[in-house]
Design an enzyme around this catalytic site. Sequence first.
Site, mmCIF file in Angstrom:
data_model
loop_
_atom_site.group_PDB
_atom_site.id
_atom_site.type_symbol
_atom_site.label_atom_id
_atom_site.label_comp_id
_atom_site.label_asym_id
_atom_site.label_seq_id
_atom_site.Cartn_x
_atom_site.Cartn_y
_atom_site.Cartn_z
ATOM 1 N N ASP A 30 45.048 30.061 44.909
ATOM 2 C CA ASP A 30 45.846 31.603 45.515
ATOM 3 C C ASP A 30 46.008 31.356 46.993
ATOM 4 O O ASP A 30 45.128 30.728 47.604
ATOM 5 C CB ASP A 30 44.901 33.350 45.389
ATOM 6 C CG ASP A 30 45.421 34.229 45.803
ATOM 7 O OD1 ASP A 30 45.671 35.121 43.873
ATOM 8 O OD2 ASP A 30 45.487 33.956 46.798
ATOM 9 N N ASN A 85 44.851 42.368 37.531
ATOM 10 C CA ASN A 85 44.845 43.750 37.772
ATOM 11 C C ASN A 85 45.858 43.651 37.448
ATOM 12 O O ASN A 85 46.900 43.075 37.108
ATOM 13 C CB ASN A 85 45.081 43.143 39.374
ATOM 14 C CG ASN A 85 44.010 42.869 39.948
ATOM 15 O OD1 ASN A 85 42.596 43.119 39.415
ATOM 16 N ND2 ASN A 85 44.216 42.303 41.694
ATOM 17 N N HIS A 98 49.391 37.850 36.200
ATOM 18 C CA HIS A 98 48.495 36.492 36.540
ATOM 19 C C HIS A 98 47.322 36.781 36.300
ATOM 20 O O HIS A 98 46.801 37.716 36.022
ATOM 21 C CB HIS A 98 48.448 35.813 37.854
ATOM 22 C CG HIS A 98 48.453 37.111 39.087
ATOM 23 N ND1 HIS A 98 50.138 37.699 39.400
ATOM 24 C CD2 HIS A 98 48.080 37.859 39.589
ATOM 25 C CE1 HIS A 98 49.832 39.037 39.673
ATOM 26 N NE2 HIS A 98 48.455 38.935 40.334
HETATM 27 P P1 5GP Z 1 47.275 40.713 42.439
HETATM 28 O O1 5GP Z 1 47.406 41.894 43.876
HETATM 29 O O2 5GP Z 1 48.700 41.062 41.883
HETATM 30 O O3 5GP Z 1 45.939 40.744 40.986
HETATM 31 O O4 5GP Z 1 47.151 39.287 42.672
HETATM 32 C C1 5GP Z 1 47.837 38.782 43.669
HETATM 33 C C2 5GP Z 1 47.459 37.683 44.185
HETATM 34 O O5 5GP Z 1 49.029 36.870 44.128
HETATM 35 C C3 5GP Z 1 46.653 38.045 45.452
HETATM 36 O O6 5GP Z 1 45.758 37.351 45.244
HETATM 37 C C4 5GP Z 1 47.890 36.868 46.652
HETATM 38 O O7 5GP Z 1 47.296 36.539 47.614
HETATM 39 C C5 5GP Z 1 48.680 36.297 45.567
HETATM 40 N N1 5GP Z 1 49.891 35.385 46.249
HETATM 41 C C6 5GP Z 1 50.538 36.308 47.052
HETATM 42 N N2 5GP Z 1 51.663 35.674 46.772
HETATM 43 C C7 5GP Z 1 51.950 34.134 46.816
HETATM 44 C C8 5GP Z 1 52.210 33.102 47.413
HETATM 45 O O8 5GP Z 1 53.382 32.828 47.473
HETATM 46 N N3 5GP Z 1 51.594 31.764 46.789
HETATM 47 C C9 5GP Z 1 50.294 32.433 46.446
HETATM 48 N N4 5GP Z 1 49.330 30.984 45.948
HETATM 49 N N5 5GP Z 1 49.513 32.662 46.580
HETATM 50 C C10 5GP Z 1 50.368 34.027 45.980
#
Ligand code: 5GP
Length: 112
Positions: A30, A85, A98
């Site tokens: 992440d 999530n 994810h």
């Molecule tokens: P959510 O809030 O949708 O459950 O999690 C999205 C996750 O994706 C977050 O933890 C955020 O840090 C991660 N994330 C968003 N954009 C990127 C990216 O471009 N690369 C990586 N490796 N992680 C990302």
Amino acid sequence: MSDDIFSKIAQGEIEVPLVDSNEYAVAFADINPQAPVHLLVIPKKKFLNVTELAADSTYMQAVMSLAVSAASKAGLTNGYRLVFNTGQDGGQTVPYVHCHVLGGRSLTWPPG
Ligand code: 5GP
């Protein structure tokens, strides 16, 4: 072809170091880690959320087994947490399913 970032990672159009992979899913770090180990596991085919993913047993199984395998490869021998999530109340910000793999410290409960 899709222009969102997770689609590009899944298709190998953006190269990120992969922690682990299988035929149907990839695991990578992440970008904004919330624990010493914070990985994301995504299917190579796009599903918007875990509700969609759960309807496809091949991809669901691949994501779950890769999450377990990646946790092991990351050295999380003392336990870890898997999180999907989902939707607005679930705190989902990226509309590409994810699985978060979190570990490397003692995680509190309940989450915020
Ligand atoms: P959510 O809030 O949708 O459950 O999690 C999205 C996750 O994706 C977050 O933890 C955020 O840090 C991660 N994330 C968003 N954009 C990127 C990216 O471009 N690369 C990586 N490796 N992680 C990302």
